[in-house]
Enzyme design. Structure first.
Site, PDB file in Angstrom:
ATOM      1  N   HIS A 212       0.789  -1.229   0.000  1.00 41.59           N
ATOM      2  CA  HIS A 212       0.000   0.000   0.000  1.00 41.59           C
ATOM      3  C   HIS A 212       0.820   1.277   0.000  1.00 41.59           C
ATOM      4  CE1 HIS A 212       0.979  -0.052   4.253  1.00 41.59           C
ATOM      5  NE2 HIS A 212       0.597   1.205   4.315  1.00 41.59           N
TER       6      HIS A 212
HETATM    7  C1  UD1 Z   1      -2.392   5.431   5.826  1.00 39.07           C
HETATM    8  C2  UD1 Z   1      -1.124   5.928   6.542  1.00 39.07           C
HETATM    9  C3  UD1 Z   1      -0.040   4.835   6.510  1.00 39.07           C
HETATM   10  C4  UD1 Z   1      -0.571   3.513   7.024  1.00 39.07           C
HETATM   11  C5  UD1 Z   1      -1.821   3.150   6.230  1.00 39.07           C
HETATM   12  C6  UD1 Z   1      -2.447   1.849   6.655  1.00 39.07           C
HETATM   13  C7  UD1 Z   1      -0.579   8.316   6.430  1.00 39.07           C
HETATM   14  C8  UD1 Z   1       0.305   9.312   5.790  1.00 39.07           C
HETATM   15  N1  UD1 Z   1      -0.562   7.087   5.900  1.00 39.07           N
HETATM   16  O1  UD1 Z   1      -2.047   5.259   4.457  1.00 39.07           O
HETATM   17  O2  UD1 Z   1       1.053   5.239   7.294  1.00 39.07           O
HETATM   18  O3  UD1 Z   1       0.408   2.529   6.868  1.00 39.07           O
HETATM   19  O4  UD1 Z   1      -2.781   4.202   6.410  1.00 39.07           O
HETATM   20  O5  UD1 Z   1      -3.507   1.539   5.811  1.00 39.07           O
HETATM   21  O6  UD1 Z   1      -1.252   8.635   7.384  1.00 39.07           O
HETATM   22  N2  UD1 Z   1      -9.384   4.894   1.350  1.00 39.07           N
HETATM   23  C9  UD1 Z   1     -10.559   4.197   1.292  1.00 39.07           C
HETATM   24  N3  UD1 Z   1     -11.159   3.868   2.480  1.00 39.07           N
HETATM   25  C10 UD1 Z   1     -10.622   4.183   3.681  1.00 39.07           C
HETATM   26  C11 UD1 Z   1      -9.418   4.896   3.720  1.00 39.07           C
HETATM   27  C12 UD1 Z   1      -8.817   5.239   2.542  1.00 39.07           C
HETATM   28  O7  UD1 Z   1     -11.075   3.878   0.241  1.00 39.07           O
HETATM   29  O8  UD1 Z   1     -11.214   3.829   4.728  1.00 39.07           O
HETATM   30  C13 UD1 Z   1      -8.716   5.245   0.088  1.00 39.07           C
HETATM   31  C14 UD1 Z   1      -8.904   6.683  -0.265  1.00 39.07           C
HETATM   32  O9  UD1 Z   1      -9.157   6.766  -1.615  1.00 39.07           O
HETATM   33  C15 UD1 Z   1      -7.557   7.303   0.047  1.00 39.07           C
HETATM   34  C16 UD1 Z   1      -6.593   6.143  -0.101  1.00 39.07           C
HETATM   35  O10 UD1 Z   1      -7.340   4.972   0.219  1.00 39.07           O
HETATM   36  O11 UD1 Z   1      -7.244   8.367  -0.786  1.00 39.07           O
HETATM   37  C17 UD1 Z   1      -5.408   6.248   0.805  1.00 39.07           C
HETATM   38  O12 UD1 Z   1      -5.829   6.452   2.154  1.00 39.07           O
HETATM   39  P1  UD1 Z   1      -4.946   7.367   3.173  1.00 39.07           P
HETATM   40  O13 UD1 Z   1      -5.536   7.335   4.522  1.00 39.07           O
HETATM   41  O14 UD1 Z   1      -4.643   8.673   2.532  1.00 39.07           O
HETATM   42  O15 UD1 Z   1      -3.559   6.656   3.223  1.00 39.07           O
HETATM   43  P2  UD1 Z   1      -3.161   5.140   3.327  1.00 39.07           P
HETATM   44  O16 UD1 Z   1      -2.483   4.803   2.061  1.00 39.07           O
HETATM   45  O17 UD1 Z   1      -4.255   4.250   3.797  1.00 39.07           O
END
Ligand code: UD1
Length: 369
Positions: A212
């Site tokens: 991820h």
């Molecule tokens: C975040 C953390 C990372 C952690 C990871 C675990 C930061 C900078 N990153 O990264 O350190 O290892 O979580 O998963 O805080 N999305 C969904 N549903 C959700 C959440 C996110 O669909 O419940 C999608 C959204 O489109 C979003 C993307 O996933 O833009 C990324 O989510 P985000 O929370 O920005 O970062 P992670 O890659 O999950």
């Protein structure tokens, strides 16, 4: 201090999936304490059922007292929204201390707000460093540790990093690894998971893949190399791949989805709950991952781990544990998988204080504050 019950009012911050695993034992230990009144605040950084609510249920985490509903956005906007909403929350109530865990955006954002208001911040999992500032989490770690008041590192290397950064010994409390508390507490439930039967798997006859990090999934070159390696590996052993929402999005964007769906022995799932995922790790032949937490869990389970990163903030999982770095290099990933399948891999040992008693040590320190 709560004037009515004389307890230290601590607000515990969670936002993203790895935070839930870390906060569960801390909340449970705080609820047992006569000196602490814990409050749980969920920023809403992760909001899908599989990324958030399922962890509250499985780990018996109490319902959050406060939910900020920040959702997804660019990093700067997400951090800004968390800061604004957390600041508003702090206007509504008296808080003695803010406890943050890990290195996600919610960790840093809430630390800045509390520090600006002169509220003490305690950081659990302090001092780990990848020395790679292209990683969003590294910025979060550095900012958080530089302004937190109480630093709780998980390992000796993290203690050394904090000392080198000039933190006084009196601020540093080496409490051990909080993630391992949950792993140990949940072992019976993990053993009861039926995920192997559900996916038609036999113990040690499959590998597990998670991916991820932006550095692996946001550019087609890296993601394609990893998937080319998986194409080779799944010819020799089944590979189970629970797909993170970010990765699903990027695989679609780069038109890689149909290619990898054609791999015979690659098994896709949605993100899994804690117990199912733990069982998959424990019974696997090996794990390929870019997750820091999973590097730690494989070290404790003594399962070989190919870390799909060029560096790690958890070097102890290499020097003492079962992990090696392969970055996103196809040849290295395939070579390591071959070595593991030939029985040629280290067993590792379990680091100091990764013993399931970290939450107790955290509460002891806070009770003295
Ligand atoms: C975040 C953390 C990372 C952690 C990871 C675990 C930061 C900078 N990153 O990264 O350190 O290892 O979580 O998963 O805080 N999305 C969904 N549903 C959700 C959440 C996110 O669909 O419940 C999608 C959204 O489109 C979003 C993307 O996933 O833009 C990324 O989510 P985000 O929370 O920005 O970062 P992670 O890659 O999950």
């Amino acid at each position: 201090m709560n004037m009515i019950n004389n307890k230290l009012r601590v607000v515990n911050i969670v936002g993203a999936r790895p935070n839930f695993v870390k906060i569960a034992p801390i909340m449970h230990a705080m609820l047992q304490s006569e000196k602490i009144e814990p409050i749980l605040l969920h920023t809403g950084q992760h909001y899908d059922y599989e990324m958030s609510e399922s962890f509250f249920k499985e780990l018996s985490i109490p319902e959050p007292d406060v939910y900020l509903e920040v959702g997804s956005n660019t990093h700067a906007k997400q951090v800004a929204t968390i800061m604004e909403k957390f600041d508003d929350y702090l206007d509504t109530t008296h808080i003695d201390m803010v406890l943050v865990v890990g290195d996600v955006n919610s960790t840093m954002a809430c630390t800045i707000v509390a520090a600006k208001r002169g509220i003490k911040v305690v950081h659990v999992e302090a001092g780990i460093r990848s020395w790679d500032r292209t990683m969003p989490e590294e910025i979060n770690r550095m900012v958080t540790d530089s302004i937190a008041d109480i630093l709780m590192p998980p390992s000796r290397d993290a203690v050394e990093n904090l000392k080198k950064e000039g933190h006084d010994d009196s601020k540093i409390h080496m409490v051990g690894n909080i993630m391992i508390d949950t792993l140990i507490q949940q072992q019976a439930n993990i053993d009861r998971s039926e995920i192997l039967q559900k996916l038609g798997l036999e113990k040690r006859e499959y590998a597990l893949l998670t991916l991820h990090r932006p550095s692996n999934v946001d550019q087609i070159a890296d993601l394609s190399q990893i998937m080319d390696a998986i194409e080779q590996i799944q010819k020799q052993i089944k590979v189970v791949f629970p797909v993170h929402p970010r990765t699903r999005k990027m695989l679609g964007k780069f038109n890689l989805t149909s290619k990898i769906e054609s791999f015979d022995k690659l098994i896709f799932t949605n993100p899994l709950g804690y117990h199912d995922f733990g069982r998959l790790v424990r019974e696997s032949r090996f794990v390929m991952t870019d997750s820091g937490g999973i590097q730690e869990e494989t070290t404790v389970y003594q399962i070989p781990c190919i870390t799909l990163r060029a560096n790690t903030e958890r070097p102890i999982t290499i020097t003492q544990g079962t992990s090696e770095l392969a970055a996103s290099k196809k040849e290295v990933i395939v070579k390591f998988a071959g070595q593991i399948l030939n029985g040629d891999w280290k067993k590792g040992t379990i680091p100091d204080l990764w013993d399931g008693k970290t939450a107790g040590r955290i509460v002891e320190v806070l009770e003295r504050c």
